[in-house]
Design a protein around this motif. Structure first.
Motif, mmCIF file in Angstrom:
data_model
loop_
_atom_site.group_PDB
_atom_site.id
_atom_site.type_symbol
_atom_site.label_atom_id
_atom_site.label_comp_id
_atom_site.label_asym_id
_atom_site.label_seq_id
_atom_site.Cartn_x
_atom_site.Cartn_y
_atom_site.Cartn_z
ATOM 1 N N TYR A 1 134.927 38.591 60.150
ATOM 2 C CA TYR A 1 134.764 38.770 61.595
ATOM 3 C C TYR A 1 134.432 37.485 62.360
ATOM 4 O O TYR A 1 134.239 37.538 63.568
ATOM 5 N N GLY A 2 134.352 36.375 61.644
ATOM 6 C CA GLY A 2 134.030 35.110 62.305
ATOM 7 C C GLY A 2 134.980 34.806 63.455
ATOM 8 O O GLY A 2 134.572 34.250 64.473
ATOM 9 N N CYS A 3 136.223 35.224 63.295
ATOM 10 C CA CYS A 3 137.252 34.976 64.327
ATOM 11 C C CYS A 3 136.931 35.698 65.634
ATOM 12 O O CYS A 3 137.500 35.366 66.674
ATOM 13 N N LEU A 4 136.047 36.680 65.590
ATOM 14 C CA LEU A 4 135.694 37.409 66.811
ATOM 15 C C LEU A 4 134.513 36.758 67.547
ATOM 16 O O LEU A 4 134.190 37.160 68.660
ATOM 17 N N LEU A 5 133.889 35.774 66.910
ATOM 18 C CA LEU A 5 132.821 35.040 67.586
ATOM 19 C C LEU A 5 133.459 33.907 68.397
ATOM 20 O O LEU A 5 134.626 33.577 68.202
ATOM 21 N N THR A 6 132.686 33.302 69.286
ATOM 22 C CA THR A 6 133.197 32.122 69.982
ATOM 23 C C THR A 6 133.180 30.950 68.989
ATOM 24 O O THR A 6 132.490 31.010 67.962
ATOM 25 N N ALA A 7 133.934 29.906 69.309
ATOM 26 C CA ALA A 7 134.010 28.742 68.412
ATOM 27 C C ALA A 7 132.615 28.175 68.149
ATOM 28 O O ALA A 7 132.279 27.839 67.015
ATOM 29 N N LYS A 8 131.814 28.115 69.195
ATOM 30 C CA LYS A 8 130.462 27.546 69.051
ATOM 31 C C LYS A 8 129.584 28.432 68.161
ATOM 32 O O LYS A 8 128.865 27.948 67.287
ATOM 33 N N GLN A 9 129.668 29.752 68.410
ATOM 34 C CA GLN A 9 128.888 30.699 67.589
ATOM 35 C C GLN A 9 129.280 30.584 66.111
ATOM 36 O O GLN A 9 128.433 30.516 65.231
ATOM 37 N N LEU A 10 130.588 30.555 65.872
ATOM 38 C CA LEU A 10 131.092 30.481 64.494
ATOM 39 C C LEU A 10 130.621 29.190 63.831
ATOM 40 O O LEU A 10 130.224 29.182 62.655
ATOM 41 N N ASP A 11 130.657 28.124 64.597
ATOM 42 C CA ASP A 11 130.241 26.814 64.112
ATOM 43 C C ASP A 11 128.787 26.848 63.651
ATOM 44 O O ASP A 11 128.465 26.424 62.537
ATOM 45 N N ILE A 12 127.944 27.395 64.495
ATOM 46 C CA ILE A 12 126.503 27.435 64.188
ATOM 47 C C ILE A 12 126.215 28.395 63.030
ATOM 48 O O ILE A 12 125.432 28.094 62.132
ATOM 49 N N MET A 13 126.893 29.536 63.035
ATOM 50 C CA MET A 13 126.708 30.508 61.938
ATOM 51 C C MET A 13 127.155 29.894 60.602
ATOM 52 O O MET A 13 126.527 30.127 59.568
ATOM 53 N N THR A 14 128.232 29.130 60.636
ATOM 54 C CA THR A 14 128.732 28.489 59.417
ATOM 55 C C THR A 14 127.735 27.454 58.912
ATOM 56 O O THR A 14 127.434 27.390 57.719
ATOM 57 N N MET A 15 127.212 26.656 59.848
ATOM 58 C CA MET A 15 126.210 25.654 59.455
ATOM 59 C C MET A 15 125.005 26.324 58.803
ATOM 60 O O MET A 15 124.499 25.864 57.793
ATOM 61 N N TYR A 16 124.567 27.415 59.414
ATOM 62 C CA TYR A 16 123.334 28.052 58.942
ATOM 63 C C TYR A 16 123.555 28.842 57.647
ATOM 64 O O TYR A 16 122.788 28.727 56.698
ATOM 65 N N PHE A 17 124.619 29.643 57.618
ATOM 66 C CA PHE A 17 124.782 30.556 56.476
ATOM 67 C C PHE A 17 125.663 30.010 55.349
ATOM 68 O O PHE A 17 125.530 30.406 54.208
ATOM 69 N N ASN A 18 126.579 29.128 55.669
ATOM 70 C CA ASN A 18 127.437 28.596 54.606
ATOM 71 C C ASN A 18 127.042 27.189 54.159
ATOM 72 O O ASN A 18 127.185 26.852 52.990
ATOM 73 N N GLU A 19 126.569 26.394 55.116
ATOM 74 C CA GLU A 19 126.264 25.006 54.763
ATOM 75 C C GLU A 19 124.773 24.780 54.587
ATOM 76 O O GLU A 19 124.339 23.663 54.298
ATOM 77 N N ASP A 20 124.017 25.863 54.794
ATOM 78 C CA ASP A 20 122.583 25.842 54.491
ATOM 79 C C ASP A 20 121.784 24.799 55.271
ATOM 80 O O ASP A 20 120.765 24.311 54.790
ATOM 81 N N LEU A 21 122.230 24.467 56.469
ATOM 82 C CA LEU A 21 121.445 23.570 57.327
ATOM 83 C C LEU A 21 120.252 24.357 57.895
ATOM 84 O O LEU A 21 120.337 25.580 58.055
ATOM 85 N N SER A 22 119.180 23.673 58.182
ATOM 86 C CA SER A 22 117.998 24.352 58.761
ATOM 87 C C SER A 22 118.214 24.576 60.257
ATOM 88 O O SER A 22 119.056 23.921 60.878
#
Lengths: 111, 111
Positions: free
Chosen positions: A14-35
């Motif tokens: 469902y990432g495609c249904l988020l805005t680009a910015k939202q997806l970016d931040i969610m990816t950083m937090y949940f996939n790339e494990d940034l704080s």
């Protein structure tokens, strides 16, 4: 406690249904494990703003799954495929059609 | 000109992402073939408001398909299934596993 692995899968669906910015931040937090602090710095905003965004987007992803059930359906398809392969083992089917069946089922599941 | 049949299919896939009221009105217009005026009367609003809503929701449905491609994927799966059934015809597979394959593929497609 949010299951990171589950969120990661929901983002795939469902990432495609988020805005680009939202997806970016969610990816950083949940996939790339940034704080949260690191993501806040990158985005020149507050830790709290990132926290709120991830929380809101997580709820959105869960809501999409509740409505569309793509993850659930994908699991049902996988199970049906595995059961079929198991059941076919009792029959004497040549190797070639067996491979064909297996490959096509994989393609169907990945479509 | 909007293809009513296509909208009807898109409603099957993405109608759950609309609000209950939106889905209701889209169903009346695209599936039950009520006129804008009739729907406006039922909802105690103007014909123009219903027209705008159907136009907006149609765009939303198309946007969901552009992003999630569920209809496209479903068609790919159907084609893969049909091709497999065709290809299996050249092999001498017993009736029982053939039925099993067919039934499971149907279930997978309908999941």
């Amino acid at each position: 406690m949010v299951d990171r692995f589950k969120v990661s899968i929901l983002l795939d669906y469902y990432g495609c249904l988020l805005t680009a910015k939202q997806l970016d931040i969610m990816t950083m937090y949940f996939n790339e494990d940034l704080s949260l602090a690191e993501i806040a710095e990158i985005n020149q905003t507050s830790r709290q703003a990132i926290h709120d965004l991830t929380k809101r987007c997580y709820k959105q992803l869960v809501s999409y799954e509740e409505k569309l059930k793509l993850l659930q359906k994908s699991n049902i398809r996988k199970k049906l495929k595995e059961d079929l392969i198991d059941k076919l083992n009792v029959y004497s089917i040549e190797e070639e059609p067996k491979v064909l069946i297996n490959e096509t089922l994989e393609e169907i599941l990945n479509a």
